[in-house]
Design a protein around this motif. Structure first.
Motif, PDB file in Angstrom:
ATOM      1  N   ALA A  41      68.984  46.933  92.699  1.00 27.09           N
ATOM      2  CA  ALA A  41      70.065  47.461  91.864  1.00 27.09           C
ATOM      3  C   ALA A  41      71.035  48.220  92.742  1.00 27.09           C
ATOM      4  O   ALA A  41      70.659  48.658  93.830  1.00 27.09           O
ATOM      5  CB  ALA A  41      69.501  48.440  90.841  1.00 27.09           C
ATOM      6  N   ARG A  81      68.322  57.368 107.341  1.00 30.37           N
ATOM      7  CA  ARG A  81      69.060  58.415 106.614  1.00 30.37           C
ATOM      8  C   ARG A  81      68.222  59.695 106.530  1.00 30.37           C
ATOM      9  O   ARG A  81      67.012  59.666 106.653  1.00 30.37           O
ATOM     10  CB  ARG A  81      69.515  57.916 105.240  1.00 30.37           C
ATOM     11  CG  ARG A  81      68.529  58.072 104.103  1.00 30.37           C
ATOM     12  CD  ARG A  81      69.199  58.562 102.836  1.00 30.37           C
ATOM     13  NE  ARG A  81      68.440  58.250 101.635  1.00 30.37           N
ATOM     14  CZ  ARG A  81      67.334  58.900 101.269  1.00 30.37           C
ATOM     15  NH1 ARG A  81      66.829  59.855 102.029  1.00 30.37           N
ATOM     16  NH2 ARG A  81      66.720  58.554 100.147  1.00 30.37           N
ATOM     17  N   ALA A  83      68.630  46.164 106.581  1.00 33.33           N
ATOM     18  CA  ALA A  83      70.047  46.107 106.221  1.00 33.33           C
ATOM     19  C   ALA A  83      70.704  47.448 106.506  1.00 33.33           C
ATOM     20  O   ALA A  83      70.027  48.485 106.586  1.00 33.33           O
ATOM     21  CB  ALA A  83      70.178  45.771 104.736  1.00 33.33           C
ATOM     22  N   HIS A 135      75.129  51.683 102.923  1.00 30.64           N
ATOM     23  CA  HIS A 135      75.968  52.893 102.933  1.00 30.64           C
ATOM     24  C   HIS A 135      75.977  53.536 104.327  1.00 30.64           C
ATOM     25  O   HIS A 135      75.871  54.755 104.462  1.00 30.64           O
ATOM     26  CB  HIS A 135      75.484  53.927 101.916  1.00 30.64           C
ATOM     27  CG  HIS A 135      75.006  53.361 100.619  1.00 30.64           C
ATOM     28  ND1 HIS A 135      75.761  52.497  99.867  1.00 30.64           N
ATOM     29  CD2 HIS A 135      73.847  53.525  99.941  1.00 30.64           C
ATOM     30  CE1 HIS A 135      75.078  52.154  98.784  1.00 30.64           C
ATOM     31  NE2 HIS A 135      73.927  52.760  98.806  1.00 30.64           N
ATOM     32  N   TYR A 151      68.024  50.584 106.798  1.00 26.74           N
ATOM     33  CA  TYR A 151      66.844  50.566 105.931  1.00 26.74           C
ATOM     34  C   TYR A 151      66.096  49.270 106.209  1.00 26.74           C
ATOM     35  O   TYR A 151      66.721  48.218 106.327  1.00 26.74           O
ATOM     36  CB  TYR A 151      67.236  50.549 104.447  1.00 26.74           C
ATOM     37  CG  TYR A 151      67.930  51.782 103.931  1.00 26.74           C
ATOM     38  CD1 TYR A 151      69.284  51.985 104.163  1.00 26.74           C
ATOM     39  CD2 TYR A 151      67.236  52.726 103.194  1.00 26.74           C
ATOM     40  CE1 TYR A 151      69.934  53.112 103.668  1.00 26.74           C
ATOM     41  CE2 TYR A 151      67.875  53.855 102.690  1.00 26.74           C
ATOM     42  CZ  TYR A 151      69.223  54.044 102.931  1.00 26.74           C
ATOM     43  OH  TYR A 151      69.866  55.148 102.434  1.00 26.74           O
ATOM     44  N   ILE A 174      64.541  47.855  96.871  1.00 26.56           N
ATOM     45  CA  ILE A 174      65.484  47.686  97.989  1.00 26.56           C
ATOM     46  C   ILE A 174      66.843  47.206  97.480  1.00 26.56           C
ATOM     47  O   ILE A 174      66.985  46.855  96.310  1.00 26.56           O
ATOM     48  CB  ILE A 174      64.923  46.704  99.053  1.00 26.56           C
ATOM     49  CG1 ILE A 174      64.698  45.311  98.477  1.00 26.56           C
ATOM     50  CG2 ILE A 174      63.629  47.244  99.645  1.00 26.56           C
ATOM     51  CD1 ILE A 174      64.182  44.299  99.500  1.00 26.56           C
ATOM     52  N   GLY A 192      68.888  42.890 100.851  1.00 29.73           N
ATOM     53  CA  GLY A 192      67.484  42.845 101.276  1.00 29.73           C
ATOM     54  C   GLY A 192      66.647  42.009 100.314  1.00 29.73           C
ATOM     55  O   GLY A 192      65.803  41.218 100.734  1.00 29.73           O
ATOM     56  N   ARG A 237      79.072  54.427  97.789  1.00 31.05           N
ATOM     57  CA  ARG A 237      78.032  53.873  96.920  1.00 31.05           C
ATOM     58  C   ARG A 237      78.647  53.164  95.713  1.00 31.05           C
ATOM     59  O   ARG A 237      78.168  52.109  95.293  1.00 31.05           O
ATOM     60  CB  ARG A 237      77.058  54.979  96.487  1.00 31.05           C
ATOM     61  CG  ARG A 237      76.088  55.311  97.611  1.00 31.05           C
ATOM     62  CD  ARG A 237      75.132  56.435  97.333  1.00 31.05           C
ATOM     63  NE  ARG A 237      74.348  56.711  98.534  1.00 31.05           N
ATOM     64  CZ  ARG A 237      73.028  56.516  98.672  1.00 31.05           C
ATOM     65  NH1 ARG A 237      72.321  56.090  97.663  1.00 31.05           N
ATOM     66  NH2 ARG A 237      72.416  56.757  99.808  1.00 31.05           N
TER      67      ARG A 237
HETATM   68  P1  5GP Z   1      68.691  55.721  99.027  1.00 30.59           P
HETATM   69  O1  5GP Z   1      69.342  56.241 100.271  1.00 30.59           O
HETATM   70  O2  5GP Z   1      69.457  56.086  97.783  1.00 30.59           O
HETATM   71  O3  5GP Z   1      67.216  56.037  98.954  1.00 30.59           O
HETATM   72  O4  5GP Z   1      68.748  54.135  99.114  1.00 30.59           O
HETATM   73  C1  5GP Z   1      69.957  53.480  99.280  1.00 30.59           C
HETATM   74  C2  5GP Z   1      69.773  52.011  99.002  1.00 30.59           C
HETATM   75  O5  5GP Z   1      68.959  51.420 100.030  1.00 30.59           O
HETATM   76  C3  5GP Z   1      69.048  51.744  97.700  1.00 30.59           C
HETATM   77  O6  5GP Z   1      69.704  50.655  97.056  1.00 30.59           O
HETATM   78  C4  5GP Z   1      67.682  51.370  98.152  1.00 30.59           C
HETATM   79  O7  5GP Z   1      67.019  50.546  97.221  1.00 30.59           O
HETATM   80  C5  5GP Z   1      67.984  50.626  99.418  1.00 30.59           C
HETATM   81  N1  5GP Z   1      66.812  50.451 100.269  1.00 30.59           N
HETATM   82  C6  5GP Z   1      65.741  51.276 100.386  1.00 30.59           C
HETATM   83  N2  5GP Z   1      64.857  50.748 101.241  1.00 30.59           N
HETATM   84  C7  5GP Z   1      65.357  49.566 101.655  1.00 30.59           C
HETATM   85  C8  5GP Z   1      64.891  48.539 102.530  1.00 30.59           C
HETATM   86  O8  5GP Z   1      63.819  48.592 103.118  1.00 30.59           O
HETATM   87  N3  5GP Z   1      65.702  47.468 102.709  1.00 30.59           N
HETATM   88  C9  5GP Z   1      66.898  47.341 102.082  1.00 30.59           C
HETATM   89  N4  5GP Z   1      67.593  46.242 102.301  1.00 30.59           N
HETATM   90  N5  5GP Z   1      67.372  48.280 101.251  1.00 30.59           N
HETATM   91  C10 5GP Z   1      66.614  49.373 101.037  1.00 30.59           C
END
Ligand code: 5GP
Length: 190
Positions: A12, A41, A74, A77, A81, A102, A106, A148
């Motif tokens: 999402a 991050r 990937a 932002h 990750y 994710i 991803g 975002r």
């Molecule tokens: P947040 O910084 O808000 O925790 O995550 C930012 C975005 O990165 C979210 O959409 C989250 O689902 C995504 N994300 C978290 N872990 C991974 C990952 O291992 N791979 C990818 N591609 N996206 C991720």
């Protein structure tokens, strides 16, 4: 019950409620394991190392890429990750259901590796509502939030790639919808 392991990928735009959903699932079911991603991050106040993420620096992340340790990674932002291969393989070996939360790019890569993965796209009721939720969460600066929201618009265009789409309007309904999806998918694998 005789379920063998499989993957559930929750995806999402940021702020659409993925975290609430996967935490609920992990609390409710004992046959699920969470794939803990690696990220560059910064750790948020309410997050726990090794539970929410593994927090590493860019050098360490790049070394993991070189060693081929990610099934996908990937830039989201502006931060890196990645999903660790080993966690998924081990989870499936244990016949558990592995849940990933994710981003959209991803999730599409994971689907290529595991075409049987159950993919669920959580859709915010509207972009305005998403902005409201992000502001309420208050974990991002104004600049980060703008990025975002821009990315969210992009990600919404990919929703048709996923097996299920759930609009996250009232959270209790969303959780019920996801539980129904899980029940259905377990039934299909019996
Ligand atoms: P947040 O910084 O808000 O925790 O995550 C930012 C975005 O990165 C979210 O959409 C989250 O689902 C995504 N994300 C978290 N872990 C991974 C990952 O291992 N791979 C990818 N591609 N996206 C991720």
């Amino acid at each position: 019950m005789s379920n063998s392991g499989f993957l559930i990928v929750i995806t999402a735009p940021s702020g659409s409620g993925k975290t609430t959903i996967y935490r609920h699932i992990l609390e409710k079911y004992t046959d699920f394991e969470y794939s803990v991603s690696y990220t560059t991050r910064r750790q948020r106040k309410d997050e726990i190392e090794g539970v929410d993420y593994f927090y590493i620096n860019r050098k360490e992340f790049e070394r993991m890429i070189e060693r081929g340790e990610f099934i996908e990674w990937a830039i989201v932002h502006g931060e890196l990750y990645g999903t660790e291969n080993k966690q998924i393989v081990d989870c499936l070996k244990r016949n558990k259901i592995c849940i990933l939360s994710i981003d959209v790019q991803g999730a599409i890569r994971v689907m290529k590796e595991y075409p049987d993965a159950v993919t669920i796209f959580i859709e915010p009721p509207s972009l305005e509502e998403l902005e409201k939720r992000l502001r309420k969460r208050g974990t991002e600066s104004e600049e980060e939030m703008k990025i975002r929201l821009m990315n969210a618009q992009n990600e919404l265009e990919y929703k048709s790639h996923f097996k299920y789409i759930v609009v996250n309007d009232i959270v209790e309904d969303t959780l019920k919808d996801v539980e129904n999806i899980i029940a259905r998918e377990k039934e299909l694998r019996r």
